[in-house]
Design a protein around this motif. Structure first.
Motif, PDB file in Angstrom:
ATOM      1  N   GLU A 239       0.804  -1.180  -0.099  1.00 41.05           N
ATOM      2  CA  GLU A 239       0.036  -0.037   0.008  1.00 41.05           C
ATOM      3  C   GLU A 239       0.914   1.330  -0.018  1.00 41.05           C
ATOM      4  O   GLU A 239       1.825   1.419   0.741  1.00 41.05           O
ATOM      5  N   GLU A 240       0.465   2.190  -0.936  1.00 41.32           N
ATOM      6  CA  GLU A 240       1.066   3.547  -0.869  1.00 41.32           C
ATOM      7  C   GLU A 240      -0.140   4.417  -0.504  1.00 41.32           C
ATOM      8  O   GLU A 240      -1.323   4.572  -0.842  1.00 41.32           O
ATOM      9  N   PRO A 268     -11.716   6.768  -0.241  1.00 38.69           N
ATOM     10  CA  PRO A 268     -11.333   7.862   0.622  1.00 38.69           C
ATOM     11  C   PRO A 268     -11.591   7.140   2.035  1.00 38.69           C
ATOM     12  O   PRO A 268     -12.942   6.936   2.143  1.00 38.69           O
ATOM     13  N   GLY A 269     -11.005   7.326   2.994  1.00 40.40           N
ATOM     14  CA  GLY A 269     -11.476   6.856   4.469  1.00 40.40           C
ATOM     15  C   GLY A 269     -11.093   5.209   4.450  1.00 40.40           C
ATOM     16  O   GLY A 269     -11.577   4.669   5.501  1.00 40.40           O
ATOM     17  N   ILE A 270     -10.647   4.301   3.325  1.00 42.38           N
ATOM     18  CA  ILE A 270     -10.424   3.327   3.597  1.00 42.38           C
ATOM     19  C   ILE A 270      -8.817   2.982   3.442  1.00 42.38           C
ATOM     20  O   ILE A 270      -8.209   3.550   2.625  1.00 42.38           O
ATOM     21  N   ASP A 271      -8.574   1.979   4.397  1.00 43.65           N
ATOM     22  CA  ASP A 271      -6.991   1.395   4.327  1.00 43.65           C
ATOM     23  C   ASP A 271      -6.881   0.008   4.418  1.00 43.65           C
ATOM     24  O   ASP A 271      -8.029  -0.727   4.461  1.00 43.65           O
ATOM     25  N   MET A 272      -5.770  -0.671   4.434  1.00 44.00           N
ATOM     26  CA  MET A 272      -5.627  -1.904   4.208  1.00 44.00           C
ATOM     27  C   MET A 272      -4.386  -2.357   5.466  1.00 44.00           C
ATOM     28  O   MET A 272      -3.539  -1.499   5.414  1.00 44.00           O
ATOM     29  N   PHE A 273      -4.411  -3.710   5.561  1.00 40.29           N
ATOM     30  CA  PHE A 273      -3.282  -4.108   6.484  1.00 40.29           C
ATOM     31  C   PHE A 273      -3.189  -5.478   6.352  1.00 40.29           C
ATOM     32  O   PHE A 273      -4.240  -6.488   5.834  1.00 40.29           O
ATOM     33  N   HIS A 274      -1.927  -6.155   6.521  1.00 42.01           N
ATOM     34  CA  HIS A 274      -1.708  -7.492   6.416  1.00 42.01           C
ATOM     35  C   HIS A 274      -2.258  -8.320   5.511  1.00 42.01           C
ATOM     36  O   HIS A 274      -2.759  -9.339   5.525  1.00 42.01           O
ATOM     37  N   PRO A 275      -1.673  -8.123   4.110  1.00 43.28           N
ATOM     38  CA  PRO A 275      -2.164  -8.898   3.159  1.00 43.28           C
ATOM     39  C   PRO A 275      -1.354  -9.941   3.023  1.00 43.28           C
ATOM     40  O   PRO A 275      -0.219 -10.468   3.617  1.00 43.28           O
ATOM     41  N   PHE A 276      -1.677 -11.188   1.958  1.00 46.81           N
ATOM     42  CA  PHE A 276      -1.011 -12.303   1.716  1.00 46.81           C
ATOM     43  C   PHE A 276      -1.376 -12.525   0.000  1.00 46.81           C
ATOM     44  O   PHE A 276      -2.489 -12.372  -0.214  1.00 46.81           O
ATOM     45  N   VAL A 277      -0.224 -13.035  -0.444  1.00 44.84           N
ATOM     46  CA  VAL A 277      -0.081 -13.374  -1.875  1.00 44.84           C
ATOM     47  C   VAL A 277      -0.221 -14.919  -1.767  1.00 44.84           C
ATOM     48  O   VAL A 277       0.524 -15.549  -1.401  1.00 44.84           O
ATOM     49  N   PHE A 278      -1.592 -15.377  -2.904  1.00 45.10           N
ATOM     50  CA  PHE A 278      -1.487 -16.740  -2.986  1.00 45.10           C
ATOM     51  C   PHE A 278      -1.403 -16.859  -4.362  1.00 45.10           C
ATOM     52  O   PHE A 278      -2.347 -16.482  -5.007  1.00 45.10           O
TER      53      PHE A 278
END
Length: 306
Positions: A239-240, A268-278
């Motif tokens: 994420e940037e 706007p107002g949405i973020d992300m965390f702890h992704p995983f590539v499968f």
């Protein structure tokens, strides 16, 4: 909650009103919901492998208690962590081996689980210590995790451990109350993590296991780079964003040598965390928890990249 996850939690109350306009010309990120229960139910820390899917979730009756669940081919879910414990941040699956964070009272530790036999077991000696260990992923012989030492001058490390030979590599280390690390993902010959030494400038780093080399993912716009995952060929997903939760958040893709490509924007107002590539076939499935900055609700989504 650790590292960048702690940073995200600390700014959720800033709400979407503080978010800035989306990146000019970028399209919304294509995404499919995998777990989307209404609040106060939250889902996060997803991971997957052929036939298996795992995630961390609370419940309406116990919104402060989080457990780890797994499914086989979409069948009825089952709980992984034992009664009297909770699940913390981070999960990872390789084949039929699941790794996750198990918490008991104030202690976080890395645990392992065989998805075929449903046998739970600890990692090799030396992974768990009196410090806090969390954010694990696994690929082949290598286990990646984060360690937080407590005290007046806390230290953090991102550690690679070979579960068969016992070889241990500290691939990142910081000290002090503003410095932070977040373990991303190990996948094949590659591992990624997020690092800040001053609490304001966040960068993603790529580590090659075979050559023991570190590469900084370029950050020409001096944005917050976080929430990193990697595929077996060293392509980094992350994420940037701006410095506030949900401000100009985009998902970026950086193959070895570049160029960096914007895969899409988050609202706007949405973020992300702890992704995983499968990876399955020629497709990278990018699993991630989407955070609603106003209120802190989280849901799990998937984006596919050919």
């Amino acid at each position: 909650m650790t590292a960048v996850g702690r940073l995200v939690a600390s700014v959720t109350v800033l709400a979407a009103a503080l978010a800035l306009p989306a990146v000019a010309g970028a399209k919304p990120l294509p995404q499919t919901p995998l777990r989307t229960n209404p609040p106060p139910v939250n889902e996060e820390s997803p991971s997957a492998a052929p036939h298996y899917f795992a995630w961390v979730q609370n419940s309406r009756s116990h919104p402060r208690l989080y457990n780890l669940y797994a499914q086989h081919d979409g069948r009825t879910r089952y709980r992984v962590n034992p009664r009297g414990t909770q699940a913390g941040l981070g999960t990872g699956i390789d084949g039929t081996t699941l790794v996750y964070t198990q918490t008991h009272r104030a202690k976080s530790s890395v645990m392992m689980f065989d998805l075929q036999t449903k046998h739970r077991f600890p990692p090799p000696a030396g992974v768990n210590t009196p410090a806090l260990e969390d954010e694990p992923t696994i690929s082949g012989d290598w286990l990646l995790f984060h360690r937080l030492e407590q005290g007046s001058s806390p230290g953090e490390q991102v550690i690679l451990r070979n579960v068969h030979t016992g070889e241990t590599r500290t691939i990142a280390s910081v000290r002090g109350r503003v410095a932070q690390l977040e373990a991303g993902q190990v996948n094949g010959d590659w591992a990624v993590f997020t690092k800040t030494v001053n609490g304001t400038r966040f960068n993603v780093w790529l580590y090659q296991i075979s050559t023991k080399t570190l590469t900084l993912v370029p950050n020409p716009r001096d944005k917050v780079h976080s929430a990193a995952a990697v595929n077996p060929f060293g392509t980094v997903y992350f994420e940037e964003s701006g410095s506030r939760c949900g401000s100009n958040a985009t998902v970026e893709v950086y193959p070895i040598g570049g160029p960096m490509i914007t895969a899409g924007t988050l609202r706007p107002g949405i973020d992300m965390f702890h992704p995983f590539v499968f990876e399955h076939g020629s497709t990278d499935s990018f699993l991630f928890a989407k955070l609603h900055c106003a209120g802190g609700a989280t849901d799990v989504f998937e984006s596919n990249f050919a």
